[in-house]
Design a protein around this motif. Structure first.
Motif, PDB file in Angstrom:
ATOM      1  N   LYS A 184      29.415  55.550  27.022  1.00  0.00           N
ATOM      2  CA  LYS A 184      29.999  56.688  27.739  1.00  0.00           C
ATOM      3  C   LYS A 184      28.900  57.707  28.067  1.00  0.00           C
ATOM      4  CE  LYS A 184      32.698  60.449  28.468  1.00  0.00           C
ATOM      5  NZ  LYS A 184      33.802  60.757  27.558  1.00  0.00           N
ATOM      6  N   VAL A 185      28.832  58.118  29.335  1.00  0.00           N
ATOM      7  CA  VAL A 185      27.894  59.149  29.775  1.00  0.00           C
ATOM      8  C   VAL A 185      28.672  60.167  30.602  1.00  0.00           C
ATOM      9  CG1 VAL A 185      25.936  57.555  29.777  1.00  0.00           C
ATOM     10  CG2 VAL A 185      27.252  57.888  31.879  1.00  0.00           C
ATOM     11  N   ALA A 186      28.017  61.252  31.012  1.00  0.00           N
ATOM     12  CA  ALA A 186      28.706  62.302  31.756  1.00  0.00           C
ATOM     13  C   ALA A 186      27.780  62.973  32.751  1.00  0.00           C
ATOM     14  CB  ALA A 186      29.264  63.346  30.793  1.00  0.00           C
ATOM     15  N   GLY A 187      28.284  63.178  33.965  1.00  0.00           N
ATOM     16  CA  GLY A 187      27.576  63.978  34.946  1.00  0.00           C
ATOM     17  C   GLY A 187      28.007  65.428  34.840  1.00  0.00           C
ATOM     18  N   ASP A 188      27.462  66.251  35.715  1.00  0.00           N
ATOM     19  CA  ASP A 188      27.855  67.655  35.774  1.00  0.00           C
ATOM     20  C   ASP A 188      28.564  67.895  37.108  1.00  0.00           C
ATOM     21  OD1 ASP A 188      28.166  70.240  34.989  1.00  0.00           O
ATOM     22  OD2 ASP A 188      26.051  70.720  34.812  1.00  0.00           O
ATOM     23  N   PHE A 189      29.042  69.107  37.334  1.00  0.00           N
ATOM     24  CA  PHE A 189      29.855  69.410  38.503  1.00  0.00           C
ATOM     25  C   PHE A 189      29.031  69.291  39.782  1.00  0.00           C
ATOM     26  CE2 PHE A 189      32.210  72.561  41.219  1.00  0.00           C
ATOM     27  CZ  PHE A 189      33.387  71.838  41.292  1.00  0.00           C
ATOM     28  N   HIS A 190      29.346  68.272  40.584  1.00  0.00           N
ATOM     29  CA  HIS A 190      28.685  68.007  41.864  1.00  0.00           C
ATOM     30  C   HIS A 190      27.194  67.732  41.737  1.00  0.00           C
ATOM     31  CE1 HIS A 190      31.927  68.563  44.729  1.00  0.00           C
ATOM     32  NE2 HIS A 190      32.289  69.692  44.134  1.00  0.00           N
ATOM     33  N   GLN A 191      26.708  67.395  40.540  1.00  0.00           N
ATOM     34  CA  GLN A 191      25.272  67.181  40.393  1.00  0.00           C
ATOM     35  C   GLN A 191      24.976  66.429  39.097  1.00  0.00           C
ATOM     36  OE1 GLN A 191      22.954  70.690  39.381  1.00  0.00           O
ATOM     37  NE2 GLN A 191      24.772  71.731  38.609  1.00  0.00           N
ATOM     38  N   MET A 192      23.687  66.087  38.955  1.00  0.00           N
ATOM     39  CA  MET A 192      23.164  65.533  37.717  1.00  0.00           C
ATOM     40  C   MET A 192      22.170  66.542  37.160  1.00  0.00           C
ATOM     41  SD  MET A 192      24.222  62.290  37.239  1.00  0.00           S
ATOM     42  CE  MET A 192      22.864  61.511  36.405  1.00  0.00           C
ATOM     43  N   ASP A 193      22.519  67.192  36.048  1.00  0.00           N
ATOM     44  CA  ASP A 193      21.571  68.126  35.453  1.00  0.00           C
ATOM     45  C   ASP A 193      20.533  67.370  34.632  1.00  0.00           C
ATOM     46  OD1 ASP A 193      22.907  67.403  33.142  1.00  0.00           O
ATOM     47  OD2 ASP A 193      23.792  69.377  32.786  1.00  0.00           O
ATOM     48  N   ARG A 194      19.599  68.096  34.047  1.00  0.00           N
ATOM     49  CA  ARG A 194      18.504  67.450  33.314  1.00  0.00           C
ATOM     50  C   ARG A 194      19.029  66.642  32.132  1.00  0.00           C
ATOM     51  NH1 ARG A 194      13.648  71.274  31.562  1.00  0.00           N
ATOM     52  NH2 ARG A 194      13.646  71.476  33.839  1.00  0.00           N
ATOM     53  N   HIS A 195      20.014  67.201  31.418  1.00  0.00           N
ATOM     54  CA  HIS A 195      20.589  66.484  30.278  1.00  0.00           C
ATOM     55  C   HIS A 195      21.233  65.182  30.742  1.00  0.00           C
ATOM     56  CE1 HIS A 195      22.887  65.858  26.542  1.00  0.00           C
ATOM     57  NE2 HIS A 195      23.913  65.588  27.327  1.00  0.00           N
ATOM     58  N   ALA A 196      22.040  65.241  31.796  1.00  0.00           N
ATOM     59  CA  ALA A 196      22.701  64.039  32.301  1.00  0.00           C
ATOM     60  C   ALA A 196      21.684  62.994  32.729  1.00  0.00           C
ATOM     61  CB  ALA A 196      23.624  64.398  33.466  1.00  0.00           C
ATOM     62  N   SER A 197      20.629  63.411  33.394  1.00  0.00           N
ATOM     63  CA  SER A 197      19.610  62.456  33.842  1.00  0.00           C
ATOM     64  C   SER A 197      18.991  61.713  32.667  1.00  0.00           C
ATOM     65  CB  SER A 197      18.522  63.188  34.634  1.00  0.00           C
ATOM     66  OG  SER A 197      19.040  63.730  35.825  1.00  0.00           O
ATOM     67  N   ALA A 198      18.708  62.435  31.577  1.00  0.00           N
ATOM     68  CA  ALA A 198      18.133  61.794  30.398  1.00  0.00           C
ATOM     69  C   ALA A 198      19.112  60.818  29.763  1.00  0.00           C
ATOM     70  CB  ALA A 198      17.714  62.856  29.379  1.00  0.00           C
ATOM     71  N   VAL A 199      20.385  61.198  29.709  1.00  0.00           N
ATOM     72  CA  VAL A 199      21.396  60.329  29.104  1.00  0.00           C
ATOM     73  C   VAL A 199      21.631  59.089  29.974  1.00  0.00           C
ATOM     74  CG1 VAL A 199      23.796  60.161  28.353  1.00  0.00           C
ATOM     75  CG2 VAL A 199      22.486  62.240  27.879  1.00  0.00           C
ATOM     76  N   PHE A 200      21.662  59.267  31.289  1.00  0.00           N
ATOM     77  CA  PHE A 200      21.834  58.123  32.187  1.00  0.00           C
ATOM     78  C   PHE A 200      20.676  57.140  32.028  1.00  0.00           C
ATOM     79  CE2 PHE A 200      25.104  58.762  35.696  1.00  0.00           C
ATOM     80  CZ  PHE A 200      25.877  59.648  34.965  1.00  0.00           C
ATOM     81  N   GLU A 201      19.465  57.649  31.891  1.00  0.00           N
ATOM     82  CA  GLU A 201      18.309  56.759  31.711  1.00  0.00           C
ATOM     83  C   GLU A 201      18.423  55.974  30.414  1.00  0.00           C
ATOM     84  OE1 GLU A 201      14.766  59.054  32.041  1.00  0.00           O
ATOM     85  OE2 GLU A 201      15.109  59.575  34.157  1.00  0.00           O
ATOM     86  N   ALA A 202      18.864  56.635  29.351  1.00  0.00           N
ATOM     87  CA  ALA A 202      19.048  55.941  28.071  1.00  0.00           C
ATOM     88  C   ALA A 202      20.161  54.904  28.174  1.00  0.00           C
ATOM     89  CB  ALA A 202      19.357  56.953  26.973  1.00  0.00           C
ATOM     90  N   ALA A 203      21.232  55.253  28.854  1.00  0.00           N
ATOM     91  CA  ALA A 203      22.341  54.318  29.015  1.00  0.00           C
ATOM     92  C   ALA A 203      21.923  53.093  29.821  1.00  0.00           C
ATOM     93  CB  ALA A 203      23.515  55.022  29.686  1.00  0.00           C
ATOM     94  N   ALA A 204      21.136  53.314  30.875  1.00  0.00           N
ATOM     95  CA  ALA A 204      20.667  52.175  31.668  1.00  0.00           C
ATOM     96  C   ALA A 204      19.772  51.264  30.841  1.00  0.00           C
ATOM     97  CB  ALA A 204      19.918  52.686  32.903  1.00  0.00           C
ATOM     98  N   ALA A 205      18.904  51.847  30.030  1.00  0.00           N
ATOM     99  CA  ALA A 205      18.064  51.024  29.157  1.00  0.00           C
ATOM    100  C   ALA A 205      18.912  50.223  28.188  1.00  0.00           C
ATOM    101  CB  ALA A 205      17.087  51.922  28.393  1.00  0.00           C
ATOM    102  N   ALA A 206      19.952  50.845  27.647  1.00  0.00           N
ATOM    103  CA  ALA A 206      20.841  50.134  26.720  1.00  0.00           C
ATOM    104  C   ALA A 206      21.630  49.048  27.442  1.00  0.00           C
ATOM    105  CB  ALA A 206      21.791  51.117  26.048  1.00  0.00           C
TER     106      ALA A 206
END
Length: 310
Positions: free
Chosen positions: A137-159
């Motif tokens: 499970k990951v999460a974006g932000d309102f109408h955008q990808m903030d820095r935290h979301a970008s880091a989590v998405f990268e980790a999720a893709a690696a996983a």
């Protein structure tokens, strides 16, 4: 195979599925409305099973009171398959000191929970439990990808690349579905068919929904929860547009119960069973048994099916 808290099962064993819900959930954003009552969770699951439910995907990620130690017993007691999540929510859901611990080696944490076993939220570096996660499970932000979301998405893709696991995306207010999909698919190489875009009913714009379906992603509509009530009345318009466009095979439905007040067993409802007693009943009337079977049975079996590498 589909990874449940009691082990891997074949997709055709999953059955009628609530594709996005919460048995346990606790966030600093919902203080006083924690889902932390195991007896109430069991009552919700039993009522869901009585209505014909056979499986539920709990999207509660690390650090938000997911009560991983309770999930196997609940599954055994109710006969409902439970798919548990690893992953990380928006930064605002966590106390800063807890978030700092979880972010350290994030991809490795995800991979360990998918392959070895879930950790207790109170002991994220502790020994693995017998139950393993079956989605990220990951999460974006309102109408955008903030820095935290970008880091989590990268980790999720690696996983995902290490395990094959499906990535389920919380879209804040239902916004930015194509941006989230572009990040995962185009930039990070995750197949669109391994992505579930959640909360689409919160931003009822059929254009991006259709584009995401055409790209091959799964579309999550998670009403009727209290969090979604402002757009619940648009749910069947959106579903009807996708069915008419030939995209019924990409649609998933869930209850997304996120607060104690939303439970049927102990709050004001409508709770998890409503997804079948009312939403599924109307889907049968409006779209017929073939489409309803796709949304509640066949599509979840495909969305959570993984060629596990761990």
């Amino acid at each position: 195979m589909i990874r449940t808290v009691l082990g891997d099962i074949a997709p055709d064993e999953l059955g009628v599925t609530d594709s996005h819900d919460h048995l346990f959930f606790a966030s600093v954003k919902l203080a006083g409305q924690e889902l932390d009552d195991a007896a109430a969770a069991g009552a919700e699951l039993r009522a869901f099973a009585a209505a014909g439910g056979q499986a539920l995907a709990q999207w509660t990620p690390m650090g938000l009171g997911r009560r991983a130690e309770e999930l196997p017993a609940l599954s055994r007691a109710t006969g409902v398959h439970i798919i548990a999540a690893t992953g990380l929510h928006q930064a605002g859901h966590y106390p800063p000191e807890r978030l700092a611990v979880l972010l350290d080696g994030l991809a490795e944490r995800f991979i360990a929970e998918l392959g070895e076993g879930l950790r207790l939220d109170e002991q994220p570096d502790g020994a693995p439990l017998p139950a393993r996660a079956g989605l990220i499970k990951v999460a974006g932000d309102f109408h955008q990808m903030d820095r935290h979301a970008s880091a989590v998405f990268e980790a999720a893709a690696a996983a995902h690349h290490a395990t094959g696991a499906t990535i389920a995306v919380h879209l804040e207010g239902g916004t930015h579905p194509l941006g989230a999909l572009t990040t995962l698919h185009d930039r990070l190489g995750v197949p669109s068919g391994s992505v579930i875009l959640g909360h689409l009913n919160r931003f009822p714009d059929p254009g991006p929904h259709r584009e995401a379906a055409e790209a091959g992603a799964f579309l999550g509509f998670d009403g009727p929860s209290r969090a979604n009530h402002a757009t619940d009345w648009r749910l069947f318009d959106l579903l009807g547009a996708l069915v008419e466009a030939g995209h019924a095979e990409q649609v998933l439905l869930g209850g997304d119960t996120t607060s104690a007040a939303a439970r049927a067993a102990s709050g004001g409802g409508p709770g998890i069973p409503f997804l079948l007693t009312d939403i599924r009943a109307r889907a049968l009337r409006d779209f017929g048994p073939e489409t309803a079977d796709a949304v509640f049975r066949r599509n979840p079996a495909r969305a959570f099916d993984t060629d596990w590498r761990l």
